[in-house]
Design an enzyme around this catalytic site. Sequence first.
Site, PDB file in Angstrom:
ATOM      1  N   ASP A  11       1.082  -1.658   0.254  1.00  0.00           N
ATOM      2  CA  ASP A  11       0.019  -0.044  -0.199  1.00  0.00           C
ATOM      3  C   ASP A  11       0.820   1.694  -0.055  1.00  0.00           C
ATOM      4  O   ASP A  11       1.350   1.730   1.238  1.00  0.00           O
ATOM      5  CB  ASP A  11      -0.705  -0.708   1.440  1.00  0.00           C
ATOM      6  CG  ASP A  11      -1.850   0.919   1.430  1.00  0.00           C
ATOM      7  OD1 ASP A  11      -2.518   1.764   0.095  1.00  0.00           O
ATOM      8  OD2 ASP A  11      -1.860   1.972   2.042  1.00  0.00           O
ATOM      9  N   GLU A  71      -1.706  -2.020  -5.068  1.00  0.00           N
ATOM     10  CA  GLU A  71      -2.967  -1.634  -5.502  1.00  0.00           C
ATOM     11  C   GLU A  71      -2.160  -0.059  -6.775  1.00  0.00           C
ATOM     12  O   GLU A  71      -1.451   0.340  -6.613  1.00  0.00           O
ATOM     13  CB  GLU A  71      -3.074   0.248  -4.172  1.00  0.00           C
ATOM     14  CG  GLU A  71      -3.852  -1.034  -2.975  1.00  0.00           C
ATOM     15  CD  GLU A  71      -4.962   0.136  -1.788  1.00  0.00           C
ATOM     16  OE1 GLU A  71      -4.700   1.022  -2.222  1.00  0.00           O
ATOM     17  OE2 GLU A  71      -5.567  -0.822  -1.257  1.00  0.00           O
ATOM     18  N   ASP A 143      -2.957   1.025   7.046  1.00  0.00           N
ATOM     19  CA  ASP A 143      -1.447   1.054   5.616  1.00  0.00           C
ATOM     20  C   ASP A 143      -1.768  -0.705   6.359  1.00  0.00           C
ATOM     21  O   ASP A 143      -1.243  -0.777   4.623  1.00  0.00           O
ATOM     22  CB  ASP A 143      -0.182   1.999   6.062  1.00  0.00           C
ATOM     23  CG  ASP A 143      -1.189   3.542   5.378  1.00  0.00           C
ATOM     24  OD1 ASP A 143      -1.685   4.082   4.577  1.00  0.00           O
ATOM     25  OD2 ASP A 143      -1.000   4.159   7.004  1.00  0.00           O
TER      26      ASP A 143
END
Length: 164
Positions: A11, A71, A143
């Site tokens: 992330d 991502e 996170d």
Amino acid sequence: MSGARRALGLDPGTRKFGWGVVDRVGTRLVHVAHGIIAVKETLPLWERLVLIEAGLVEVVAAHRPTEVSIESLFFAKDAQAAAKLGHARGVAMLVCARAGLDIAEYPPSRVKRSVSGSGRSDKAQVAQMMRIILNLPEVPKADGADALACAVTHLQRAVFHRVG
């Protein structure tokens, strides 16, 4: 652990860079580790990127993933924030490519939908689902949870979309 796959979920962020490692053994998903590479936002961007790179190199060396999921970029109203995020993603991709790892990308909405059933889930919902899916003793920080969710999404896709 013969036949197991180990995914490193990422992330990206330039202040908090989440990472999570999950194994797939058969159809079981097993938490290995997760964390956040936190860097001071007062540092110049290039120094933060150097620290992120060093941290990711350590994570890859310590946990030896077999594949990586990250991502993908999403539309952001703030072009400067999107550019910084792109820099962090580039560093992550470079570290993983140098380690010889295949990289899969997933939109944030797909990651959320994969783990919570809704592409509009908030960070708290995703974190709670990671606690449940991976049988964690406590809810991971946002996170780290997002990174775990990215790894889980990749490994679930691998379970259900396997060819041959």
